[in-house]
Design a protein around this motif. Structure first.
Motif, PDB file in Angstrom:
ATOM      1  N   GLU A  32       0.807  -1.217   0.000  1.00 39.95           N
ATOM      2  CA  GLU A  32       0.000   0.000   0.000  1.00 39.95           C
ATOM      3  C   GLU A  32       0.843   1.270   0.000  1.00 39.95           C
ATOM      4  OE1 GLU A  32      -4.253   1.198   2.004  1.00 39.95           O
ATOM      5  OE2 GLU A  32      -2.675   0.456   3.338  1.00 39.95           O
ATOM      6  N   LEU A  33       1.985   1.264   0.674  1.00 39.20           N
ATOM      7  CA  LEU A  33       2.860   2.428   0.671  1.00 39.20           C
ATOM      8  C   LEU A  33       3.379   2.717  -0.739  1.00 39.20           C
ATOM      9  CD1 LEU A  33       4.957   1.941   3.929  1.00 39.20           C
ATOM     10  CD2 LEU A  33       3.493   3.910   3.416  1.00 39.20           C
ATOM     11  N   HIS A  34       3.821   1.669  -1.432  1.00 41.16           N
ATOM     12  CA  HIS A  34       4.307   1.842  -2.792  1.00 41.16           C
ATOM     13  C   HIS A  34       3.185   2.280  -3.732  1.00 41.16           C
ATOM     14  CE1 HIS A  34       7.711  -0.506  -1.219  1.00 41.16           C
ATOM     15  NE2 HIS A  34       8.397  -0.019  -2.232  1.00 41.16           N
ATOM     16  N   LEU A  35       1.994   1.775  -3.477  1.00 34.75           N
ATOM     17  CA  LEU A  35       0.849   2.130  -4.310  1.00 34.75           C
ATOM     18  C   LEU A  35       0.520   3.610  -4.175  1.00 34.75           C
ATOM     19  CD1 LEU A  35      -1.135   0.688  -6.232  1.00 34.75           C
ATOM     20  CD2 LEU A  35      -2.687   0.461  -4.303  1.00 34.75           C
ATOM     21  N   VAL A  36       0.537   4.127  -2.953  1.00 32.77           N
ATOM     22  CA  VAL A  36       0.309   5.560  -2.726  1.00 32.77           C
ATOM     23  C   VAL A  36       1.406   6.377  -3.407  1.00 32.77           C
ATOM     24  CG1 VAL A  36       0.294   7.376  -0.971  1.00 32.77           C
ATOM     25  CG2 VAL A  36      -1.020   5.285  -0.608  1.00 32.77           C
ATOM     26  N   PHE A  37       2.635   5.911  -3.318  1.00 29.57           N
ATOM     27  CA  PHE A  37       3.758   6.594  -3.958  1.00 29.57           C
ATOM     28  C   PHE A  37       3.556   6.646  -5.471  1.00 29.57           C
ATOM     29  CE2 PHE A  37       8.630   6.521  -4.675  1.00 29.57           C
ATOM     30  CZ  PHE A  37       8.640   7.893  -4.818  1.00 29.57           C
ATOM     31  N   PHE A  38       3.252   5.501  -6.070  1.00 28.80           N
ATOM     32  CA  PHE A  38       3.064   5.412  -7.511  1.00 28.80           C
ATOM     33  C   PHE A  38       1.922   6.330  -7.975  1.00 28.80           C
ATOM     34  CE2 PHE A  38       0.950   3.291 -11.135  1.00 28.80           C
ATOM     35  CZ  PHE A  38       1.975   3.372 -12.068  1.00 28.80           C
ATOM     36  N   CYS A  39       0.790   6.256  -7.293  1.00 30.85           N
ATOM     37  CA  CYS A  39      -0.360   7.087  -7.673  1.00 30.85           C
ATOM     38  C   CYS A  39      -0.093   8.558  -7.405  1.00 30.85           C
ATOM     39  CB  CYS A  39      -1.610   6.626  -6.927  1.00 30.85           C
ATOM     40  SG  CYS A  39      -2.234   5.014  -7.462  1.00 30.85           S
ATOM     41  N   GLY A  40       0.616   8.861  -6.330  1.00 26.43           N
ATOM     42  CA  GLY A  40       0.949  10.240  -6.036  1.00 26.43           C
ATOM     43  C   GLY A  40       1.801  10.864  -7.124  1.00 26.43           C
ATOM     44  N   VAL A  41       2.837  10.144  -7.549  1.00 23.35           N
ATOM     45  CA  VAL A  41       3.697  10.636  -8.628  1.00 23.35           C
ATOM     46  C   VAL A  41       2.897  10.791  -9.914  1.00 23.35           C
ATOM     47  CG1 VAL A  41       5.702  10.113 -10.057  1.00 23.35           C
ATOM     48  CG2 VAL A  41       5.783   9.648  -7.616  1.00 23.35           C
ATOM     49  N   ALA A  42       2.097   9.774 -10.243  1.00 21.89           N
ATOM     50  CA  ALA A  42       1.338   9.792 -11.494  1.00 21.89           C
ATOM     51  C   ALA A  42       0.343  10.947 -11.538  1.00 21.89           C
ATOM     52  CB  ALA A  42       0.620   8.459 -11.685  1.00 21.89           C
ATOM     53  N   ILE A  43      -0.427  11.141 -10.473  1.00 21.25           N
ATOM     54  CA  ILE A  43      -1.454  12.176 -10.472  1.00 21.25           C
ATOM     55  C   ILE A  43      -0.840  13.572 -10.391  1.00 21.25           C
ATOM     56  CG2 ILE A  43      -3.408  13.133  -9.203  1.00 21.25           C
ATOM     57  CD1 ILE A  43      -4.004  10.603 -10.821  1.00 21.25           C
ATOM     58  N   TRP A  44       0.183  13.741  -9.561  1.00 24.82           N
ATOM     59  CA  TRP A  44       0.779  15.068  -9.435  1.00 24.82           C
ATOM     60  C   TRP A  44       1.400  15.524 -10.754  1.00 24.82           C
ATOM     61  CZ3 TRP A  44       5.261  17.862  -9.825  1.00 24.82           C
ATOM     62  CH2 TRP A  44       5.262  19.119  -9.207  1.00 24.82           C
ATOM     63  N   THR A  45       2.132  14.646 -11.434  1.00 21.68           N
ATOM     64  CA  THR A  45       2.754  15.032 -12.697  1.00 21.68           C
ATOM     65  C   THR A  45       1.706  15.186 -13.804  1.00 21.68           C
ATOM     66  OG1 THR A  45       3.280  12.694 -13.127  1.00 21.68           O
ATOM     67  CG2 THR A  45       5.004  14.061 -12.161  1.00 21.68           C
ATOM     68  N   HIS A  46       0.678  14.346 -13.767  1.00 24.41           N
ATOM     69  CA  HIS A  46      -0.404  14.471 -14.751  1.00 24.41           C
ATOM     70  C   HIS A  46      -1.064  15.839 -14.643  1.00 24.41           C
ATOM     71  CE1 HIS A  46      -3.967  13.495 -17.133  1.00 24.41           C
ATOM     72  NE2 HIS A  46      -4.737  13.765 -16.100  1.00 24.41           N
ATOM     73  N   LEU A  47      -1.307  16.291 -13.427  1.00 20.29           N
ATOM     74  CA  LEU A  47      -1.988  17.557 -13.208  1.00 20.29           C
ATOM     75  C   LEU A  47      -1.065  18.748 -13.471  1.00 20.29           C
ATOM     76  CD1 LEU A  47      -4.932  18.097 -12.253  1.00 20.29           C
ATOM     77  CD2 LEU A  47      -3.965  18.685 -10.031  1.00 20.29           C
TER      78      LEU A  47
END
Length: 232
Positions: free
Chosen positions: A107-122
């Motif tokens: 779950e920690l890695h999942l939050v990291f992955f989604c955080g990077v993806a969404i922040w850079t996407h936005l």
């Protein structure tokens, strides 16, 4: 005007973006990268609140609504819905192995992955205007989409240090190519909407890219849908 100037203007303008500090999103994230590790519903119908000025984003309602998770460049946390700290990861790294299942099942890695993806996407394409981002225009594609190759500095966490961005004749970002988990992937973006003057692609899907440049239709590796956005 340069291609970068054109695409930034099409997304709302750098002066407007620089006057903002926060965003709030209502979104869902899915795809086979999540399904294959038993996380199909981990980021369904969640709220994301973050900073436009630094790599920081907090997801509320993950893992079936029971947890919150925060991504910052120097720490990842998992908390209960009322703020009790459950897990903590200091100085996270995106040194992903070739197997996504070794990462996203945690779950920690999942939050990291989604955080990077969404922040850079936005944050794209405004992110490309940073002075420490090295970019160059490439030849246009057969469908007249213009392209920029960007190389990101080591202190900026992205899904890949080098990426190629594609923009349609209106200057809107429609595709991004890069390496991920030992694959060549392509992120296709569309359904752009303006939220408070910032133009955001509300749909994004990542698929595998063959060596000959053919986009593999299935499976969809990552599927992002933004239902609403607020910038302040």
């Amino acid at each position: 005007m340069s291609l970068l100037d054109d695409v930034i203007d099409a997304s709302g303008g750098l002066a407007h973006w620089n006057g903002l500090s926060r965003f709030t999103l209502h979104l869902s994230i899915g795809g086979t990268l999540f399904d294959g590790v038993g996380r199909a519903n981990a980021f369904k119908d969640v709220t994301a609140e973050g900073s436009t000025r630094s790599q920081s984003i907090r997801f509320t309602g993950i893992s079936g609504g029971t947890h919150s998770g925060s991504f910052q460049s120097d720490a990842i946390t998992i908390e209960t819905w009322d703020g009790k700290l459950l897990r903590f990861w200091r100085n996270p790294s995106l040194a992903f192995p070739h197997s996504s299942s070794a990462v996203l099942s945690d779950e920690l890695h999942l939050v990291f992955f989604c955080g990077v993806a969404i922040w850079t996407h936005l944050s794209s394409p405004f992110l490309l205007a940073r002075p420490d981002v090295d970019s160059e225009e490439l030849p246009s594609t057969k469908d007249s989409w213009r392209r920029l190759r960007a190389r990101f500095p080591s202190d900026l966490i992205t899904l890949a240090p080098e990426q190629v961005f594609h923009f349609d004749p209106h200057g809107l970002q429609r595709r991004t190519d890069h390496d991920l988990f030992g694959m060549n992937v392509v992120h296709c973006s569309w359904a752009h909407e303006s939220f408070g003057g910032v133009v955001v692609p509300t749909l994004r899907r990542a698929r595998r890219l063959d060596r000959d440049g053919t986009v593999v239709a299935k499976p969809v590796l990552m599927d992002i849908e933004i239902f609403d956005a607020l910038f302040e």
